[in-house]
Structure formats: structure tokens, C-alpha cells
Design a protein around this motif. Structure first.
Motif, PDB file in Angstrom:
ATOM      1  N   GLY A  22       0.861  -1.276   0.024  1.00 39.91           N
ATOM      2  CA  GLY A  22       0.098  -0.079  -0.008  1.00 39.91           C
ATOM      3  C   GLY A  22       0.747   1.129  -0.021  1.00 39.91           C
ATOM      4  N   THR A  23       0.676   2.215   0.985  1.00 40.75           N
ATOM      5  CA  THR A  23       1.471   3.374   1.195  1.00 40.75           C
ATOM      6  C   THR A  23       2.963   3.151   1.963  1.00 40.75           C
ATOM      7  OG1 THR A  23       0.150   3.764   2.999  1.00 40.75           O
ATOM      8  CG2 THR A  23      -0.874   4.591   0.851  1.00 40.75           C
ATOM      9  N   ALA A  24       3.232   2.065   2.023  1.00 37.59           N
ATOM     10  CA  ALA A  24       4.750   2.214   2.776  1.00 37.59           C
ATOM     11  C   ALA A  24       5.693   2.469   1.708  1.00 37.59           C
ATOM     12  CB  ALA A  24       4.598   0.495   3.339  1.00 37.59           C
ATOM     13  N   ARG A  25       6.480   3.274   2.361  1.00 37.20           N
ATOM     14  CA  ARG A  25       7.619   3.974   1.608  1.00 37.20           C
ATOM     15  C   ARG A  25       9.021   3.640   2.366  1.00 37.20           C
ATOM     16  NH1 ARG A  25       4.398   3.521  -0.956  1.00 37.20           N
ATOM     17  NH2 ARG A  25       2.975   4.932  -2.367  1.00 37.20           N
ATOM     18  N   LEU A  26       9.185   3.401   3.748  1.00 46.26           N
ATOM     19  CA  LEU A  26      10.210   3.287   4.330  1.00 46.26           C
ATOM     20  C   LEU A  26      10.379   1.530   4.965  1.00 46.26           C
ATOM     21  CD1 LEU A  26      10.503   6.654   6.590  1.00 46.26           C
ATOM     22  CD2 LEU A  26      11.449   6.019   4.464  1.00 46.26           C
ATOM     23  N   PHE A  27      11.014   0.882   4.605  1.00 46.04           N
ATOM     24  CA  PHE A  27      11.271  -0.683   4.782  1.00 46.04           C
ATOM     25  C   PHE A  27      12.283  -0.929   5.715  1.00 46.04           C
ATOM     26  CE2 PHE A  27       9.089   0.046   0.880  1.00 46.04           C
ATOM     27  CZ  PHE A  27       7.981  -0.937   0.854  1.00 46.04           C
ATOM     28  N   PHE A  28      12.178  -1.639   6.706  1.00 47.86           N
ATOM     29  CA  PHE A  28      13.185  -2.233   7.924  1.00 47.86           C
ATOM     30  C   PHE A  28      13.086  -3.516   8.075  1.00 47.86           C
ATOM     31  CE2 PHE A  28      11.626   2.095   8.786  1.00 47.86           C
ATOM     32  CZ  PHE A  28      12.784   2.868   9.070  1.00 47.86           C
ATOM     33  N   LEU A  29      14.264  -3.934   8.144  1.00 46.53           N
ATOM     34  CA  LEU A  29      14.547  -5.647   8.501  1.00 46.53           C
ATOM     35  C   LEU A  29      15.142  -5.820   9.867  1.00 46.53           C
ATOM     36  CD1 LEU A  29      14.591  -8.749   7.456  1.00 46.53           C
ATOM     37  CD2 LEU A  29      16.842  -8.295   6.242  1.00 46.53           C
ATOM     38  N   ARG A  46      14.418  -1.011  -3.563  1.00 48.10           N
ATOM     39  CA  ARG A  46      14.052   0.198  -2.798  1.00 48.10           C
ATOM     40  C   ARG A  46      14.760   0.279  -1.525  1.00 48.10           C
ATOM     41  NH1 ARG A  46       7.438   1.054  -2.711  1.00 48.10           N
ATOM     42  NH2 ARG A  46       7.008   0.564  -5.072  1.00 48.10           N
ATOM     43  N   PRO A  47      15.149   1.325  -0.906  1.00 48.71           N
ATOM     44  CA  PRO A  47      16.043   1.496   0.292  1.00 48.71           C
ATOM     45  C   PRO A  47      15.398   0.596   1.366  1.00 48.71           C
ATOM     46  CG  PRO A  47      15.608   3.628  -0.566  1.00 48.71           C
ATOM     47  CD  PRO A  47      14.779   2.788  -1.431  1.00 48.71           C
ATOM     48  N   LEU A  48      16.422  -0.040   2.055  1.00 52.23           N
ATOM     49  CA  LEU A  48      16.216  -0.945   3.092  1.00 52.23           C
ATOM     50  C   LEU A  48      16.882  -0.559   4.510  1.00 52.23           C
ATOM     51  CD1 LEU A  48      15.660  -4.962   2.573  1.00 52.23           C
ATOM     52  CD2 LEU A  48      17.224  -3.770   4.438  1.00 52.23           C
ATOM     53  N   TYR A  49      16.456  -0.541   5.578  1.00 50.46           N
ATOM     54  CA  TYR A  49      17.500  -0.184   6.540  1.00 50.46           C
ATOM     55  C   TYR A  49      17.517  -1.381   7.770  1.00 50.46           C
ATOM     56  CZ  TYR A  49      16.309   4.481   5.263  1.00 50.46           C
ATOM     57  OH  TYR A  49      16.082   5.775   4.398  1.00 50.46           O
ATOM     58  N   CYS A  50      18.775  -1.729   8.150  1.00 52.67           N
ATOM     59  CA  CYS A  50      18.825  -2.888   8.858  1.00 52.67           C
ATOM     60  C   CYS A  50      20.140  -2.696   9.596  1.00 52.67           C
ATOM     61  CB  CYS A  50      18.914  -4.058   8.023  1.00 52.67           C
ATOM     62  SG  CYS A  50      20.215  -4.169   6.913  1.00 52.67           S
ATOM     63  N   SER A  51      20.443  -3.535  10.641  1.00 57.89           N
ATOM     64  CA  SER A  51      21.995  -3.544  11.387  1.00 57.89           C
ATOM     65  C   SER A  51      23.295  -3.796  10.291  1.00 57.89           C
ATOM     66  CB  SER A  51      21.747  -4.483  12.519  1.00 57.89           C
ATOM     67  OG  SER A  51      21.606  -5.882  12.030  1.00 57.89           O
TER      68      SER A  51
END
Length: 529
Positions: A22-29, A46-51
């Protein structure tokens, strides 16, 4: 799949289905266990944020491109934009989740309040000493790992479970030890056993690379004969492999897990060593944080009723800033049907038939039409009088082409376009099948065509003895098709309808489909000018 789309925000954690994002734009793992990476693959863009550790494993194991991976250091506050103009931002802090290498909890702070997503975690009291949680912040929403949220399931601490494993190994001093593990996790347990029994722990090359990345003690090897403790895939612990191992050397197997598993062999031992918080630990964690609401991560196991006495009063739903709303809707996907249709229509084709809209033809200047006719006279290789035929509207074919077989069902012409070069091909009478060659073949001259053995661009297959002279004139000389049997004719009542549908371009139909409107649009397209 264990992942969430956080309502009223553009944030998605462990959620990788873009079709449903849907409207998700920031993705985290949160970590690299397979139940949290469903849908994540090398095609992710897409940009993906993690450790940092998860970033390394993500690239090595799933081949996600480094250009999309954003590694964030633990214990630091990172500011990320929530819109395209930088007006709204949020702060995210990563906290060690004590679950597996690279696993983290995410603390989000912004217009939506304060949200803590634990991911999979094993609670220890020192977590509450993290600076991000020590400042007395009110947690509005706590997304909680509820894997073991069951009052009837009593688990020992990891230290107690590790001691049980040590005692079991001590009872079998002459046995080889097979420890069944997942691809990631419990590396610290293996290190503890190696130091306890002063032996090498045999690993796979992939896991050896991981423990070297973690900086653990140098007690691991890939040499099968170097030590008696072997880490193997948990799926290898079964009856058949136990029989095989015990044929060569006495062996026991250990499964360190809190899951209920059937023992298929008497030498398989299940020890409740878990990387997920126990029920009592979850109670202590929620009581210390006092969030406004608890949302379970594992949806099949609701646990909200267990923490009602530890919750703070709930707050109203936050208003989404206008700039964030625009950001959330700026790249929203089109409805699946229209998106697939548009992609199909835009697909390039190297050969075939492209139907042109009569409206586009009507908009062409007279000079362009004259130029096209001149080109047609130069490149046309049709037999007989066809060279002299002008370009017809689909319902204006001249009867003199086939005076003896012209019927109202056969009353059209089809325009074929290749590289913007238009050639008019008369539609065959019913009872004939038309075989079209590649678009490039129409530019071959007749002499060259004879030399290389090509058939004429258009071949009509006649219906036995009833074939007339005009029809036979269209059949390729020496073509095997000219001697083949005709295809069965369509039923009379369906001939005209089938031709009309075939002559109407796909992109002429409107998106809203109904059978009545479909027929009306066909008639509209085929209506004479």
C-alpha cells in the motif's frame, strides 16, 4: 510471514510484498531469519534499513544489491525523512534484540508518537538500561514477539538450558554430538560448548564465515575429524540419519528449541533452549515499559489480554501531516488490472500485427497519406491487381476484389504497421485461413523471394473445389499450404461476430468491462466513417 505495516505511517517492518504494501515507503529488516524475509530477494529495488551484520548477510545470502541496503549503527538515533521535501522527519534507534546475530529492535519516534517494534527477541533486564528506553519515554504502541506468550509454557533461561546440554554431553563422553540448528543463531552456545569441553566444533563453510564475522573465539573448523561436536542443519536430525551415524560411531543428537518436536529416535534429545522470550519475561518487559497498547507480531497467537493490567491509557489516532500523505500516495501502485493491461500494451513486439485506431488515421494530413500511398506502390509485392488498391477503412473493402464471394460478413481490411510503414491487406473470405509472414519479409523483392524459396507474404487456403480463380490467384506457388485441406468453418451465426472482435484493437476498449459495453465498443469502432 511475520511482518507489519504500521497504520497511519509510511513504515513497514519485515514486510516485503510490494503488492500489498500500500502506502509504505520506508522498509526495515529486523533480522535474517527466513520467516521475516518472505518476499525479499535479489530483485528488491528500494531503500532498506537494517543493522550492519544483517546488511552483510543480506547481500551475501539473498544477493540484494548494496545500493539499496542502508546499514544503521546500534544505539544511535538516526533521522529519516517522512516526505519528499524534508518537512517531516522521524528518529529511529536500533537496540540489540538478543535473538540471533544482527537482530535488532526498532524504536520509532515522530508525529505518530513512539513505537517500539521488538522483532524476535529474548528479554534480559539490561535491555531497560538502553539510553533510548531510559529516558522515561511513553511507548504508545509496542509490537511484541509473542512466540512463547503462553502461561502454560514454562521455559528455563538460556543459561539454565545451556547447562542442561552440558550435563547431557558429559553423560556420553565417547559419543559424537550432533547439534541441530537453523542457518542463523545459537553461535554463542556452540562457542560455550567448545570452551567447556576443550574441543573443536565442526561447522559448514557458510556458518564458519559467519562466526568469523562475529569475532567469536577461534574454536571452529570445517574438518570433520577435528572434533566430536558437529553443528548440522536441524532437518538432518531424523531416524534414518541417526541409524547411519551410529553405524560408524556412537552418536547422540541435540535439538535446542522450545518447539514441540516428535522424537523419531531414542538418541535424539530436545532441550528447551530458546531465543524467544518466555511468558514470564514478556510480562516483566511489558510491565516495565507500560505501553498504551500491545500488538502481537505473530498474528495467529493473540496475547493482548495477558497485559491489560500493565497498559497506560490509550491516546487518540494521530493526524497524518499533509506532506506525509502526499509522500505515501505519490508512488502508490495502479490497480492490478490496469497496471497489467498497460504493461502488456507497452510491450515491444518485433513482429506480428498492430491494429491502428481509425481516429489516428483520420488525424493524419493528406500529404502524409499520399506519401504512404507512394511508398506502398514501391514496396507492395501482392499478386494481381492488389498493388493498385488504396488503403481502405475496415468496412469499405471494394467488392471488385472478390466479386463472386463477397458477403456482408467479409467486408473489411486490416492495416498492418511495422516500423511506421503501412501496408493494406484485404481480409480473406470466410472459409479461408490467412497466413502472415514476419513484417521484415514484406520488403523482399519477388526475385530474391524466388531465390531463397520464400512464399508470398499472404497465403489463402481455399476450401476444396469451390475455390475460384480470384481465390487461387492469392495462393503461393509451390506452397505446401496450397494443397492442404481447409480448416473447418465457423458456424454461420458466429462468423461476423468473430471477425468484428478480431478487427478491433485491444486498447480501444474502456477499462470498465461489461459484455454489453464490449459489444457496443466493437460496433462503434467498426462503424463506417
Amino acid at each position: 510471514m511475520n511482518g507489519v505495516l504500521i497504520p497511519h505511517t509510511p513504515i513497514a517492518v519485515d514486510f516485503w510484498s510490494l503488492r500489498r504494501a500500500g502506502t509504505a515507503r520506508l522498509f526495515f529488516l529486523s533480522h535474517m531469519h527466513s520467516d521475516h524475509t518472505v518476499g525479499l530477494s535479489s530483485t528488491w529495488a528500494r531503500p532498506l534499513y537494517c543493522s550492519p551484520i544483517t546488511a552483510h548477510l543480506l547481500h551475501r545470502q539473498l544477493q540484494v544489491s548494496k545500493q539499496w541496503i542502508r546499514a544503521l549503527e546500534l544505539g544511535e538515533s538516526h533521522v529519516l525523512p517522512l516526505d519528499e521535501i524534508g518537512r517531516e522527519t522521524m528518529t529511529v534507534t536500533l537496540i540489540d534484540a538478543n535473538h540471533c546475530p544482527g537482530s535488532v529492535m526498532f524504536l520509532f519516534e515522530g508525529y505518530f508518537g513512539t513505537i517500539l517494534y521488538t522483532g524476535d527477541f529474548r528479554y534480559i533486564p539490561s535491555m531497560l538500561q538502553e539510553p533510548a528506553l531510559m529516558l522515561g519515554k511513553q511507548i504508545h504502541t509496542l509490537y511484541l514477539d509473542n512466540t512463547n506468550c503462553n502461561p502454560d509454557l514454562v521455559l528455563p533461561s538460556r543459561q539454565e538450558a545451556a547447562h542442561q546440554i552440558v550435563q547431557l554431553i558429559q553423560k556420553h563422553p565417547q559419543h559424537n554430538i550432533k547439534i541441530g540448528l537453523y542457518s542463523l543463531g545459537k553461535e554463542s552456545l556452540l562457542e560455550q560448548l567448545a570452551l567447556e569441553f576443550r574441543t573443536w566444533v565442526v561447522l559448514s563453510p557458510q556458518r564458519l564465515e559467519l562466526v568469523q564475522l562475529l569475532g567469536l573465539a577461534d574454536v571452529f573448523t570445517v574438518d570433520e575429524k577435528a572434533g566430536r561436536i558437529h553443528a548440522v542443519d536441524h532437518m538432518e536430525i531424523r531416524h534414518s540419519t541417526m541409524l547411519h551415524w551410529n553405524q560408524t560411531h556412537p552418536t547422540i543428537a541435540i535439538l535446542p528449541t522450545s518447539r514441540k518436536i516428535h522424537r523419531s529416535h531414542p538418541d535424539i534429545h530436545i532441550i528447551p533452549y530458546s531465543d524467544h522470550s518466555s511468558y514470564s519475561e514478556l510480562r516483566a518487559f511489558v510491565a516495565a515499559l507500560k505501553p498504551c497498547q500491545v500488538v502481537p507480531i505473530v498474528g495467529q497467537r493473540p496475547c493482548g489480554d495477558y497485559f491489560q493490567d500493565s497498559l497506560s491509557p490509550r491516546l487518540s489516532v494521530p493526524l497524518i501531516p499533509d506532506s506525509v500523505q502526499q509522500y505515501m500516495s505519490s508512488s502508490s501502485r495502479k490497480p492490478s488490472f490496469l497496471w497489467l493491461l498497460e504493461r502488456r500494451l507497452k510491450r515491444r513486439r518485433t513482429q506480428g500485427v498492430v491494429f491502428e485506431s481509425p481516429e489516428k488515421n483520420a488525424d493524419r494530413s493528406q500529404a502524409d497519406r499520399n506519401s504512404n500511398k507512394a511508398k506502398e506502390r514501391k514496396i507492395s509485392h501482392w499478386p494481381g491487381d492488389l498493388k493498385k488498391q488504396p488503403c481502405y477503412h475496415p468496412l469499405q473493402i471494394k467488392k471488385e476484389l472478390f466479386p463472386d464471394l463477397c458477403s456482408k460478413e467479409w467486408n473489411g481490411a486490416v492495416s498492418f504497421c511495422g516500423s511506421q510503414k503501412k501496408v493494406t491487406v484485404p481480409t480473406a473470405p470466410l472459409g479461408f485461413s490467412v497466413h502472415l509472414r514476419s513484417i521484415e519479409e514484406k520488403f523482399i523483392c519477388p526475385e530474391t523471394r524466388q531465390d531463397i524459396g520464400l512464399e508470398p507474404p499472404l497465403v489463402l487456403r481455399g476450401d476444396g473445389p469451390a475455390t475460384t480463380g480470384n481465390q487461387r490467384a492469392w495462393m503461393g506457388r509451390g506452397s505446401p499450404l496450397s494443397h492442404s485441406k481447409a480448416s473447418p468453418l465457423l458456424a454461420t451465426e458466429f462468423r461476423g461476430l468473430a471477425l468484428k472482435y478480431l478487427l478491433t484493437p485491444v486498447n480501444f476498449f474502456q477499462a470498465g468491462y461489461s459484455s454489453r459495453r464490449f459489444d457496443q465498443q466493437v460496433e462503434k469502432y467498426l462503424k463506417p466513417c
